[in-house]
Design an enzyme around this catalytic site. Structure first.
Site, PDB file in Angstrom:
ATOM      1  N   GLU A   1       1.216  13.866 -11.901  1.00 16.55           N
ATOM      2  CA  GLU A   1       1.501  12.434 -11.991  1.00 16.55           C
ATOM      3  C   GLU A   1       1.436  11.997 -13.451  1.00 16.55           C
ATOM      4  O   GLU A   1       0.487  12.330 -14.163  1.00 16.55           O
ATOM      5  CB  GLU A   1       0.497  11.589 -11.192  1.00 16.55           C
ATOM      6  CG  GLU A   1       0.526  11.801  -9.696  1.00 16.55           C
ATOM      7  CD  GLU A   1      -0.546  10.967  -8.974  1.00 16.55           C
ATOM      8  OE1 GLU A   1      -0.996   9.943  -9.553  1.00 16.55           O
ATOM      9  OE2 GLU A   1      -0.921  11.336  -7.849  1.00 16.55           O
TER      10      GLU A   1
ATOM     11  N   GLU B   1       6.250   0.145  -5.236  1.00 18.08           N
ATOM     12  CA  GLU B   1       5.577   0.069  -3.933  1.00 18.08           C
ATOM     13  C   GLU B   1       4.933  -1.309  -3.765  1.00 18.08           C
ATOM     14  O   GLU B   1       3.809  -1.544  -4.213  1.00 18.08           O
ATOM     15  CB  GLU B   1       4.531   1.172  -3.810  1.00 18.08           C
ATOM     16  CG  GLU B   1       5.134   2.563  -3.840  1.00 18.08           C
ATOM     17  CD  GLU B   1       4.087   3.648  -3.631  1.00 18.08           C
ATOM     18  OE1 GLU B   1       3.978   4.166  -2.509  1.00 18.08           O
ATOM     19  OE2 GLU B   1       3.373   3.961  -4.605  1.00 18.08           O
TER      20      GLU B   1
ATOM     21  N   LYS C   1       1.331  -1.721  -2.096  1.00 15.58           N
ATOM     22  CA  LYS C   1       0.188  -0.989  -2.647  1.00 15.58           C
ATOM     23  C   LYS C   1      -0.890  -1.981  -3.057  1.00 15.58           C
ATOM     24  O   LYS C   1      -0.605  -2.982  -3.723  1.00 15.58           O
ATOM     25  CB  LYS C   1       0.628  -0.149  -3.847  1.00 15.58           C
ATOM     26  CG  LYS C   1      -0.281   1.033  -4.128  1.00 15.58           C
ATOM     27  CD  LYS C   1       0.351   1.943  -5.163  1.00 15.58           C
ATOM     28  CE  LYS C   1      -0.472   3.204  -5.353  1.00 15.58           C
ATOM     29  NZ  LYS C   1      -0.418   4.073  -4.186  1.00 15.58           N
TER      30      LYS C   1
ATOM     31  N   GLU D   1      -0.028  -1.897 -10.129  1.00 13.24           N
ATOM     32  CA  GLU D   1      -0.041  -0.826  -9.128  1.00 13.24           C
ATOM     33  C   GLU D   1       1.239  -0.801  -8.298  1.00 13.24           C
ATOM     34  O   GLU D   1       1.614   0.232  -7.752  1.00 13.24           O
ATOM     35  CB  GLU D   1      -1.251  -0.977  -8.204  1.00 13.24           C
ATOM     36  CG  GLU D   1      -2.560  -0.538  -8.816  1.00 13.24           C
ATOM     37  CD  GLU D   1      -2.573   0.951  -9.141  1.00 13.24           C
ATOM     38  OE1 GLU D   1      -2.160   1.760  -8.300  1.00 13.24           O
ATOM     39  OE2 GLU D   1      -2.983   1.304 -10.264  1.00 13.24           O
TER      40      GLU D   1
END
Length: 472
Positions: free
Chosen positions: A263, A317, A320, A326
């Site tokens: 990641e 997202e 999230k 985030e």
């Protein structure tokens, strides 16, 4: 707003010195409107993305990825580690259901057992290495251990005193787990999976880490960070963290385990206390990261050793939890529209991500017709677009609606201005897309027998105009 077009890659799957590095993407699913697996795979194929990491072993995704050639890393979710780490048969059943059932049609190349388990699920730490071994044993039993590597992603927070890299070492309180884990990785010819986030390192440094150093921006030698022990210069946080991992492993007498970055990325939007979570910085980081990885330069400690990396992540997202940042690490929105245009010119074997010929400007779905008409009038007037093909009887008159005509004018203006993202705005009624609006299929229906409703269909392609709404 500047938007993106993606991405990557080379076909290599190894992180060894004699093979090329690759760039892949993580596919998170915390979206209120998660695309269907077939839509996800269509996006991957359109963007030439050849390596993906799933956070689970979703049946729909594994089925959709079959026969695509895309190399897939699947994951054992953290909540399943306790069960698998305490039972060889549970691990065998997991491999049978989630790996053997799909391989080789689905090109599974790695299994990530959990993610940052030592930080997020410390009660599973005592059985983590067992989970790795049991999963690997199940692969051996299926004769897949040479094709599929097993490891577990670690957080860089486990590496203490990370700069200068030559002084780095793992948090000793976890040595009872890390030493047998590294033994396992070395004996199985696997890699240390590491999640590296220069964004967080920068945010938590209280100004010690310069933004340009975190973003891979070119630095003069006197601005580079220098390891006082080795006198090696570091021009970016990413390389320093990878080398810190190598030194930390060497501190425990492991020198043959390569690093695979599972990641890394940068958020494109954040709360008021995250001023550097911007589209520009996300674009800069990921563009520079891709070029850096695909150049196969390795790191100062391991020059020429590939450091393949998965970008976090494919989609924004929106569900999230946590701060706004985030929700905004994605390269694309849920509908497949790019969030920003990656600057990938000169990055080598990047295919569909070449922004010089892969982006277009179209009228937005649902835009106010009056605003579209006003933008069309401006483009054909002050914007100096030649709109004569839109006149009645001319080649692009049909379909005679404002969306089709505006798309023609918007895309022409966009191209005339060198595909500058700012030239595709038109007061918010236009957007950049990766789909060429000049190539749309027209459906001709020939009625053979009206009473019996018998039809013959013929598909033809119209290529000289931007008529994406022909059938409406």
């Amino acid at each position: 707003m500047a938007l993106l077009i993606l991405l990557l890659l080379l076909a290599a799957s190894s992180v060894r010195a004699d093979e090329d590095a690759f760039v892949g993407v993580n596919i998170g699913t915390d979206l209120s409107d998660m695309p269907h697996p077939t839509q996800v795979v269509a996006l991957l194929k359109a963007q030439q993305i050849r390596h993906v990491r799933l956070y689970d072993a979703d049946r729909g995704m594994l089925t959709a990825l079959a026969n695509t050639g895309i190399q897939v890393m699947v994951s054992v979710p953290n909540e399943q580690i306790l069960g698998i780490g305490q039972s060889n048969s549970t691990a065998a059943n997991w491999v049978s259901r989630n790996i053997v059932a799909y391989y080789p049609a689905t090109n599974i190349t790695a299994i990530a057992v959990g993610s940052e388990v030592l930080n997020t699920l410390p009660n599973a730490a005592p059985v983590l290495v067992n989970a790795l071994k049991y999963i690997h044993s199940a692969l051996v039993a299926s004769n897949l251990d040479r094709q599929i590597k097993v490891s577990t992603p670690l957080s860089t927070s486990l590496i203490l005193d990370s700069f200068p890299p030559s002084q780095a070492f793992f948090n000793r309180s976890w040595n009872s787990v890390l030493v047998p884990m590294l033994n396992f990785l070395q004996s199985t010819d696997s890699y240390l999976m590491l999640n590296i986030y220069p964004y967080y390192d920068y945010m938590q440094s209280n100004g010690v880490i310069p933004l340009d150093y975190a973003l891979f921006k070119p630095l003069p030698p006197n601005k580079e960070a220098v390891d006082s022990n080795t006198l090696v210069h570091y021009s970016n946080v990413f390389d320093a963290m990878v080398d810190a991992a190598y030194f930390a492993m060497a501190f425990l007498n492991f020198t043959n385990v390569p690093v695979l970055v599972t990641e890394s990325g940068w958020p494109s939007k954040g709360d008021s206390n995250e001023p550097d979570a911007t589209i520009e910085n996300a674009n800069t980081y990921n563009s520079n990261l891709i070029r850096h990885i695909l150049n196969n330069t390795g790191t100062p400690k391991r020059p020429g050793i590939a450091v393949s990396t998965y970008i976090y992540e494919l989609y924004n997202e929106d569900t999230k939890p946590g701060p706004l940042s985030e929700k905004n690490w994605g390269l694309f929105d849920a509908n497949g529209d790019p969030v920003y245009i990656l600057h990938l010119t000169g990055s080598g074997s990047v295919l569909a991500n070449d922004t010089t010929n892969q982006t277009y400007c179209t009228a937005k779905d649902g835009a106010d017709p009056k605003m579209l008409q006003a933008a069309l009038d401006w483009a054909c007037g002050p914007g100096k677009v030649d709109c004569s093909p839109l006149l009645q009887g001319k080649s692009c008159y049909e379909p005679d609606n404002v969306i089709a005509h505006a798309t023609y004018a918007f895309d022409t203006y966009f191209h005339q201005n060198g595909k500058d993202p700012e030239s595709c705005n038109f007061n918010g009624v236009a957007a950049i897309t990766t789909t060429d609006p000049s190539k749309y299929q027209i459906l001709y229906i020939w009625i053979l027998n009206f009473d019996e409703l018998a039809f013959e269909f013929e598909i033809k392609e119209k290529t000289h105009c931007n008529i994406w709404e022909f059938l409406q």
